[in-house]
Design a protein around this motif. Sequence first.
Motif, PDB file in Angstrom:
ATOM      1  N   GLN A   1     -12.402   5.554   3.542  1.00 45.35           N
ATOM      2  CA  GLN A   1     -11.907   4.075   3.746  1.00 45.35           C
ATOM      3  C   GLN A   1     -11.077   3.800   4.562  1.00 45.35           C
ATOM      4  O   GLN A   1     -11.075   3.031   5.412  1.00 45.35           O
ATOM      5  N   LEU A   2     -10.007   4.707   4.832  1.00 47.79           N
ATOM      6  CA  LEU A   2      -9.081   4.517   5.806  1.00 47.79           C
ATOM      7  C   LEU A   2      -9.611   4.937   7.449  1.00 47.79           C
ATOM      8  O   LEU A   2      -9.201   4.380   8.433  1.00 47.79           O
ATOM      9  N   THR A   3     -10.413   5.758   7.315  1.00 46.70           N
ATOM     10  CA  THR A   3     -10.941   6.214   8.702  1.00 46.70           C
ATOM     11  C   THR A   3     -11.862   4.887   9.013  1.00 46.70           C
ATOM     12  O   THR A   3     -11.819   4.443  10.173  1.00 46.70           O
ATOM     13  N   ALA A   4     -12.544   4.258   8.084  1.00 45.22           N
ATOM     14  CA  ALA A   4     -13.404   3.087   8.219  1.00 45.22           C
ATOM     15  C   ALA A   4     -12.521   1.818   8.710  1.00 45.22           C
ATOM     16  O   ALA A   4     -12.681   1.144   9.936  1.00 45.22           O
ATOM     17  N   VAL A   5     -11.338   1.716   8.109  1.00 44.84           N
ATOM     18  CA  VAL A   5     -10.192   0.872   8.728  1.00 44.84           C
ATOM     19  C   VAL A   5      -9.894   0.921  10.127  1.00 44.84           C
ATOM     20  O   VAL A   5      -9.746   0.230  11.016  1.00 44.84           O
ATOM     21  N   LYS A   6      -9.711   2.420  10.518  1.00 47.49           N
ATOM     22  CA  LYS A   6      -9.110   2.929  11.887  1.00 47.49           C
ATOM     23  C   LYS A   6     -10.361   2.416  12.832  1.00 47.49           C
ATOM     24  O   LYS A   6     -10.102   1.936  13.909  1.00 47.49           O
TER      25      LYS A   6
ATOM     26  N   HIS B   1       0.809  -1.251  -0.104  1.00 49.42           N
ATOM     27  CA  HIS B   1       0.153  -0.037  -0.105  1.00 49.42           C
ATOM     28  C   HIS B   1       0.683   1.100   0.021  1.00 49.42           C
ATOM     29  O   HIS B   1       0.376   2.270  -0.504  1.00 49.42           O
ATOM     30  N   LEU B   2       2.012   1.055   0.688  1.00 46.60           N
ATOM     31  CA  LEU B   2       2.746   2.451   0.740  1.00 46.60           C
ATOM     32  C   LEU B   2       3.650   2.659  -0.455  1.00 46.60           C
ATOM     33  O   LEU B   2       4.358   3.709  -0.600  1.00 46.60           O
ATOM     34  N   PHE B   3       3.887   1.614  -1.252  1.00 44.33           N
ATOM     35  CA  PHE B   3       5.014   1.502  -2.418  1.00 44.33           C
ATOM     36  C   PHE B   3       4.656   2.855  -3.346  1.00 44.33           C
ATOM     37  O   PHE B   3       5.667   3.396  -3.491  1.00 44.33           O
ATOM     38  N   LYS B   4       3.540   3.209  -3.662  1.00 48.15           N
ATOM     39  CA  LYS B   4       3.162   4.152  -4.577  1.00 48.15           C
ATOM     40  C   LYS B   4       3.831   5.452  -4.002  1.00 48.15           C
ATOM     41  O   LYS B   4       3.841   6.583  -4.537  1.00 48.15           O
ATOM     42  N   ARG B   5       3.365   5.600  -2.615  1.00 55.90           N
ATOM     43  CA  ARG B   5       3.528   6.856  -1.794  1.00 55.90           C
ATOM     44  C   ARG B   5       4.860   7.342  -1.670  1.00 55.90           C
ATOM     45  O   ARG B   5       5.579   8.337  -1.557  1.00 55.90           O
ATOM     46  N   LEU B   6       5.746   6.087  -1.058  1.00 57.20           N
ATOM     47  CA  LEU B   6       7.123   6.241  -0.747  1.00 57.20           C
ATOM     48  C   LEU B   6       8.375   5.962  -1.663  1.00 57.20           C
ATOM     49  O   LEU B   6       9.334   6.616  -1.787  1.00 57.20           O
TER      50      LEU B   6
ATOM     51  N   ALA C   1      -4.279 -10.681  17.870  1.00 56.17           N
ATOM     52  CA  ALA C   1      -5.424  -9.740  17.586  1.00 56.17           C
ATOM     53  C   ALA C   1      -4.479  -8.374  17.693  1.00 56.17           C
ATOM     54  O   ALA C   1      -5.023  -7.254  16.772  1.00 56.17           O
ATOM     55  N   ILE C   2      -3.875  -8.133  18.751  1.00 58.82           N
ATOM     56  CA  ILE C   2      -3.289  -6.761  19.066  1.00 58.82           C
ATOM     57  C   ILE C   2      -2.289  -6.783  17.803  1.00 58.82           C
ATOM     58  O   ILE C   2      -2.405  -5.615  17.213  1.00 58.82           O
ATOM     59  N   VAL C   3      -1.541  -7.654  17.479  1.00 60.34           N
ATOM     60  CA  VAL C   3      -0.622  -7.637  16.343  1.00 60.34           C
ATOM     61  C   VAL C   3      -1.357  -7.197  14.886  1.00 60.34           C
ATOM     62  O   VAL C   3      -0.903  -6.102  14.514  1.00 60.34           O
ATOM     63  N   LEU C   4      -2.497  -7.900  14.650  1.00 55.09           N
ATOM     64  CA  LEU C   4      -3.165  -7.688  13.397  1.00 55.09           C
ATOM     65  C   LEU C   4      -3.827  -6.448  13.507  1.00 55.09           C
ATOM     66  O   LEU C   4      -3.858  -5.576  12.528  1.00 55.09           O
ATOM     67  N   PHE C   5      -4.792  -6.158  14.557  1.00 57.20           N
ATOM     68  CA  PHE C   5      -5.780  -5.221  14.177  1.00 57.20           C
ATOM     69  C   PHE C   5      -4.877  -3.976  14.764  1.00 57.20           C
ATOM     70  O   PHE C   5      -4.946  -2.690  14.195  1.00 57.20           O
ATOM     71  N   GLY C   6      -3.906  -3.684  15.765  1.00 56.24           N
ATOM     72  CA  GLY C   6      -3.160  -2.764  16.005  1.00 56.24           C
ATOM     73  C   GLY C   6      -2.034  -2.363  14.716  1.00 56.24           C
ATOM     74  O   GLY C   6      -1.832  -1.137  14.428  1.00 56.24           O
ATOM     75  N   GLY C   7      -1.519  -3.168  14.159  1.00 53.77           N
ATOM     76  CA  GLY C   7      -0.982  -2.869  13.003  1.00 53.77           C
ATOM     77  C   GLY C   7      -1.675  -2.403  11.807  1.00 53.77           C
ATOM     78  O   GLY C   7      -1.280  -1.595  11.398  1.00 53.77           O
TER      79      GLY C   7
ATOM     80  N   TRP D   1      -1.240   1.252  10.335  1.00 52.11           N
ATOM     81  CA  TRP D   1      -0.900   1.373   8.829  1.00 52.11           C
ATOM     82  C   TRP D   1      -1.807   2.698   8.259  1.00 52.11           C
ATOM     83  O   TRP D   1      -1.508   3.483   7.419  1.00 52.11           O
ATOM     84  N   ALA D   2      -3.009   2.654   8.894  1.00 55.76           N
ATOM     85  CA  ALA D   2      -4.255   3.512   8.381  1.00 55.76           C
ATOM     86  C   ALA D   2      -3.763   4.751   8.808  1.00 55.76           C
ATOM     87  O   ALA D   2      -4.006   5.708   7.981  1.00 55.76           O
ATOM     88  N   VAL D   3      -3.512   4.940  10.122  1.00 54.11           N
ATOM     89  CA  VAL D   3      -2.828   6.254  10.503  1.00 54.11           C
ATOM     90  C   VAL D   3      -1.660   6.860   9.753  1.00 54.11           C
ATOM     91  O   VAL D   3      -1.762   7.876   9.250  1.00 54.11           O
ATOM     92  N   ALA D   4      -0.883   6.128   9.491  1.00 57.99           N
ATOM     93  CA  ALA D   4       0.306   6.375   8.726  1.00 57.99           C
ATOM     94  C   ALA D   4      -0.146   6.841   7.261  1.00 57.99           C
ATOM     95  O   ALA D   4       0.444   7.809   6.934  1.00 57.99           O
ATOM     96  N   GLU D   5      -0.871   5.976   6.707  1.00 62.15           N
ATOM     97  CA  GLU D   5      -1.225   6.309   5.224  1.00 62.15           C
ATOM     98  C   GLU D   5      -2.067   7.551   5.397  1.00 62.15           C
ATOM     99  O   GLU D   5      -1.669   8.182   4.297  1.00 62.15           O
ATOM    100  N   VAL D   6      -2.765   7.884   6.127  1.00 62.53           N
ATOM    101  CA  VAL D   6      -3.619   9.334   6.235  1.00 62.53           C
ATOM    102  C   VAL D   6      -2.408  10.399   6.343  1.00 62.53           C
ATOM    103  O   VAL D   6      -2.488  11.443   5.619  1.00 62.53           O
ATOM    104  N   VAL D   7      -1.555  10.329   7.165  1.00 56.43           N
ATOM    105  CA  VAL D   7      -0.572  11.336   7.241  1.00 56.43           C
ATOM    106  C   VAL D   7       0.137  11.463   5.896  1.00 56.43           C
ATOM    107  O   VAL D   7       0.496  12.432   5.749  1.00 56.43           O
ATOM    108  N   ILE D   8       0.493  10.509   5.535  1.00 61.13           N
ATOM    109  CA  ILE D   8       1.396  10.359   4.222  1.00 61.13           C
ATOM    110  C   ILE D   8       0.500  11.058   3.123  1.00 61.13           C
ATOM    111  O   ILE D   8       1.102  11.991   2.157  1.00 61.13           O
TER     112      ILE D   8
END
Length: 181
Positions: free
Chosen positions: A98-103, A15-20, A118-124, A128-135
Amino acid sequence: MILLVLGLALWVGAHLFKRLAPDARAGLGSSGKALVAVAIVAALVLMILGYRAAPFVAVWTPPPFMVHVNNLLMVVAVFIYGMSATTGRLRGKMRHPQLTAVKIWAVAHLLVNGDLAAIVLFGGLLLWAVAEVVIINRSEPWDRPAPGPAKKDVTLVIVTIAMFAVITAIHAWLGVWPFPG
């Protein structure tokens, strides 16, 4: 747990490939879209298999009432996700539905799952969604779309209810009953 972490890393990277790395992504041309799509599907498969195979390591015990909070947040998440496709009055009220919904989805699931996987999956995915919005906010201006007719928002409510029913049916089919009792 290794598959889960690999899947999460692949998801974030794809997901971040295009942006970074926009030049590298552009250099791949149209075949780059297919490559990213394959990486995202592979990431989903790895995350699902990794989550299901991960040992249950209790970190905290969610209180039973959190199931109700989770379900309410999930209805909100489905509605907000749908805002990305609506052409009604709500179009343009939120830059990243979409990213807000993921959060919201991730937080809702963290409230009812107190195990390490669950903490690894949902927390991760939340991170990611927070970082994507910031970027995105730092790199791309936003042209707010004009609102459309209100009847499209009524359609969004109906679709939200239907999608929530489908999602709960899938959870039940997988053996995870999403309602208390």
